[in-house]
Design a protein around this motif. Structure first.
Motif, PDB file in Angstrom:
ATOM      1  N   LEU A 231       5.019  12.488   5.841  1.00 35.52           N
ATOM      2  CA  LEU A 231       4.621  13.477   4.743  1.00 35.52           C
ATOM      3  C   LEU A 231       5.922  14.286   4.864  1.00 35.52           C
ATOM      4  O   LEU A 231       6.227  14.405   3.487  1.00 35.52           O
TER       5      LEU A 231
ATOM      6  N   LEU B 115      -0.689  11.907  -1.196  1.00 37.39           N
ATOM      7  CA  LEU B 115      -0.736  13.478  -1.136  1.00 37.39           C
ATOM      8  C   LEU B 115       0.332  13.877  -1.770  1.00 37.39           C
ATOM      9  O   LEU B 115       0.450  14.813  -2.518  1.00 37.39           O
ATOM     10  N   ALA B 116       1.673  13.312  -1.567  1.00 39.56           N
ATOM     11  CA  ALA B 116       3.144  13.982  -1.905  1.00 39.56           C
ATOM     12  C   ALA B 116       2.994  13.634  -3.304  1.00 39.56           C
ATOM     13  O   ALA B 116       3.614  14.587  -4.038  1.00 39.56           O
ATOM     14  N   ARG B 117       2.814  12.514  -3.804  1.00 37.95           N
ATOM     15  CA  ARG B 117       3.179  12.039  -5.136  1.00 37.95           C
ATOM     16  C   ARG B 117       2.124  12.494  -6.249  1.00 37.95           C
ATOM     17  O   ARG B 117       2.404  12.854  -7.465  1.00 37.95           O
ATOM     18  N   ALA B 118       0.891  12.462  -5.924  1.00 39.68           N
ATOM     19  CA  ALA B 118      -0.373  12.806  -6.818  1.00 39.68           C
ATOM     20  C   ALA B 118      -1.124  14.284  -6.852  1.00 39.68           C
ATOM     21  O   ALA B 118      -1.861  14.476  -7.547  1.00 39.68           O
TER      22      ALA B 118
ATOM     23  N   LEU C 131       0.117   6.106   6.100  1.00 42.54           N
ATOM     24  CA  LEU C 131       1.421   6.293   5.318  1.00 42.54           C
ATOM     25  C   LEU C 131       1.290   6.084   3.993  1.00 42.54           C
ATOM     26  O   LEU C 131       1.516   6.748   3.034  1.00 42.54           O
ATOM     27  N   ALA C 132      -0.005   5.398   3.495  1.00 44.94           N
ATOM     28  CA  ALA C 132      -0.348   5.200   2.257  1.00 44.94           C
ATOM     29  C   ALA C 132      -0.864   6.392   1.551  1.00 44.94           C
ATOM     30  O   ALA C 132      -0.858   7.150   0.487  1.00 44.94           O
ATOM     31  N   LEU C 133      -1.899   7.144   2.539  1.00 40.15           N
ATOM     32  CA  LEU C 133      -2.260   8.393   2.095  1.00 40.15           C
ATOM     33  C   LEU C 133      -1.137   9.632   1.870  1.00 40.15           C
ATOM     34  O   LEU C 133      -1.417  10.457   1.078  1.00 40.15           O
ATOM     35  N   CYS C 134       0.063   9.477   2.725  1.00 44.92           N
ATOM     36  CA  CYS C 134       1.068  10.413   2.537  1.00 44.92           C
ATOM     37  C   CYS C 134       1.487  10.126   1.060  1.00 44.92           C
ATOM     38  O   CYS C 134       2.098  11.050   0.450  1.00 44.92           O
ATOM     39  N   THR C 135       1.748   8.801   0.735  1.00 42.68           N
ATOM     40  CA  THR C 135       2.312   8.496  -0.530  1.00 42.68           C
ATOM     41  C   THR C 135       1.265   9.463  -1.555  1.00 42.68           C
ATOM     42  O   THR C 135       1.955  10.011  -2.601  1.00 42.68           O
TER      43      THR C 135
ATOM     44  N   SER D 125       5.875  16.135  -8.256  1.00 42.40           N
ATOM     45  CA  SER D 125       4.585  16.111  -8.961  1.00 42.40           C
ATOM     46  C   SER D 125       4.407  17.462  -9.566  1.00 42.40           C
ATOM     47  O   SER D 125       3.471  17.369 -10.590  1.00 42.40           O
TER      48      SER D 125
ATOM     49  N   PHE E 258       2.119  10.121  10.494  1.00 41.82           N
ATOM     50  CA  PHE E 258       1.068  10.738   9.409  1.00 41.82           C
ATOM     51  C   PHE E 258       2.296  11.861   8.918  1.00 41.82           C
ATOM     52  O   PHE E 258       2.799  12.072   7.957  1.00 41.82           O
TER      53      PHE E 258
ATOM     54  N   LEU F 235       1.024  -1.160   0.163  1.00 37.86           N
ATOM     55  CA  LEU F 235      -0.145  -0.048   0.113  1.00 37.86           C
ATOM     56  C   LEU F 235       0.706   1.353  -0.113  1.00 37.86           C
ATOM     57  O   LEU F 235       0.626   2.176  -0.640  1.00 37.86           O
ATOM     58  N   VAL F 236       1.991   1.212   0.843  1.00 42.07           N
ATOM     59  CA  VAL F 236       2.505   2.311   1.144  1.00 42.07           C
ATOM     60  C   VAL F 236       3.494   2.835   0.033  1.00 42.07           C
ATOM     61  O   VAL F 236       3.671   4.004  -0.724  1.00 42.07           O
TER      62      VAL F 236
ATOM     63  N   ASN G  48       8.455  12.486   2.535  1.00 36.62           N
ATOM     64  CA  ASN G  48       8.142  12.453   1.296  1.00 36.62           C
ATOM     65  C   ASN G  48       7.788  13.758   0.354  1.00 36.62           C
ATOM     66  O   ASN G  48       7.310  13.672  -0.702  1.00 36.62           O
TER      67      ASN G  48
ATOM     68  N   PHE H 230       8.551  14.427  -3.281  1.00 37.31           N
ATOM     69  CA  PHE H 230       7.798  14.059  -4.202  1.00 37.31           C
ATOM     70  C   PHE H 230       6.544  15.242  -4.746  1.00 37.31           C
ATOM     71  O   PHE H 230       6.256  15.214  -5.941  1.00 37.31           O
ATOM     72  N   LEU H 231       6.383  16.102  -3.766  1.00 35.29           N
ATOM     73  CA  LEU H 231       5.504  17.141  -3.978  1.00 35.29           C
ATOM     74  C   LEU H 231       6.187  18.169  -5.081  1.00 35.29           C
ATOM     75  O   LEU H 231       5.537  18.389  -6.036  1.00 35.29           O
TER      76      LEU H 231
ATOM     77  N   GLY I  63       0.802   9.575 -10.800  1.00 37.30           N
ATOM     78  CA  GLY I  63       1.519  10.384  -9.432  1.00 37.30           C
ATOM     79  C   GLY I  63       1.786   9.176  -8.365  1.00 37.30           C
ATOM     80  O   GLY I  63       2.765   9.169  -8.054  1.00 37.30           O
TER      81      GLY I  63
END
Lengths: 242, 117
Positions: free
Chosen positions: A86, B25-28, B19-23, A96, A82, A58-59, A89, A92-93, A115
């Protein structure tokens, strides 16, 4: 569209896929090593095998996964896990923002998929080739991107799952959770590539050490704030001097 | 699949989903919503320092933990020395695998030595 047009599009796509596969191949070895190490680290840092598999699938973000392990082991609150996820990561912003023009004509679920599956490797291979392209969002560009992210995902997931299986066989007394810390260090050390960055990391490290007694591991957030301020300060201080 | 989820499971799977939500949010975020929020130079600069600061802040308390809460005294054990060996190996070879294996070997050797001592 005539059939000859269609054929030439197919031929062009094949050539692009071949080019992308050749470009991505050396990076896949690194991806495989990382996936393996991360997989082992997940099960040796207290996650059950099922949770480790779920996290991997998932991650799909090695640095965020490794960062979360000590926090999960310490029982840190979910909002902090969380926030930390973030923060690591954030690069990646920026990716993106740079990649968005190439996919903006697609429907939302395809944009989401492109994405989500973006990796450092895909970005680094894509931008030198197409960063200055006059038309953004061509078939060739998207074919190239797709052909780098698909093998990347397959390699990462299979090596992570292999790592989880191998990790489950190793006794806890080997303390392989320390390998997770070493892997985290291997991500972190190369980031100290400029003087302001070094100052920022030093300030963050000192703050984190002093702040480790704070409740809810707030020392981590304090360290990030201090690190950002110190980095920006060092940048302007060094610029004035030279 | 009918197992009861206990509190630890809720916590663990909650963390994984976040953490999946982090992925996502950051990437998409920009893929999905476009450049409605421009990424200015100041923000970009701040974003550059944040990840390294967070990673450093995670590692330091693991290598140099306090001996007791509120004590501000360090515990120095095999972890710190093994980390120094690992950093040295990484600077020499630039190879992640050598660094991790070398660091683990140093960790085991030092633990054995300190235990024996």
């Amino acid at each position: 569209m005539s059939s000859t047009d269609n054929l030439s599009i197919q031929a062009e796509r094949r050539a692009t896929r071949r080019e992308a596969l050749i470009a991505v191949r050396p990076a896949l070895i690194a991806t495989f090593t990382w996936g393996l190490v991360t997989g082992v680290a997940l099960v040796k840092s207290g996650l059950t095998e099922t949770a480790a598999v779920a996290m991997t699938l998932l991650v799909y973000a090695g640095s965020a996964q490794l960062t979360s392990l000590p926090l999960i082991a310490a029982g840190a609150p979910l909002w902090l896990i969380f926030a930390a996820g973030l923060i690591v990561n954030l690069r990646f912003l920026i990716f993106s923002a740079a990649l968005q023009p190439y996919f903006q004509s697609l429907p939302w679920y395809k944009r989401l998929a492109y994405g989500y599956f973006t990796t450092d490797m895909a970005f680094v291979l894509f931008m030198p080739r197409f960063g200055e392209a006059e038309i953004k969002g061509t078939d060739r560009q998207r074919t190239f991107f797709l052909t780098t992210i698909v093998p990347g995902w397959i390699t990462w997931q299979s090596s992570s799952l292999l790592g989880i299986a191998l990790g489950a066989l190793v006794p806890t007394q080997w303390s392989l959770d320390f390998a997770a810390v070493l892997a985290l260090m291997a991500i972190t050390i190369p980031l100290a590539n400029s003087r302001p960055m070094f100052v920022s990391m030093l300030a963050a490290g000192i703050t984190a050490w002093v702040g480790q007694g704070l409740p809810l591991q707030l020392g981590l957030l304090a360290a990030v704030v201090v690190g950002i301020v110190a980095g920006i300060w060092a940048e302007s201080a060094l610029r004035k001097r030279y | 699949m009918m197992e009861q989820l206990n509190a630890i499971d809720w916590y663990l799977y909650g963390a994984i989903l976040l953490l999946a939500l982090c992925t996502v949010l950051a990437r998409a975020s920009y893929h999905l919503f476009g450049h409605r929020v421009p990424l200015g130079d100041g923000v970009r600069r701040a974003l550059r320092y944040a990840p390294a600061a967070a990673l450093t802040a995670i590692i330091v308390p693991i290598l140099l933990p306090w001996s007791e809460p509120d004590s501000m005294t360090m515990v120095i054990d095999q972890r710190l020395f093994a980390a120094i060996v690992a950093i040295w190996l990484f600077q020499k070879t630039r190879n992640v695998l050598i660094m991790i294996i070398g660091g683990m070997v140093a960790f085991w050797a030092l633990r054995w030595f300190l235990g024996w001592w």
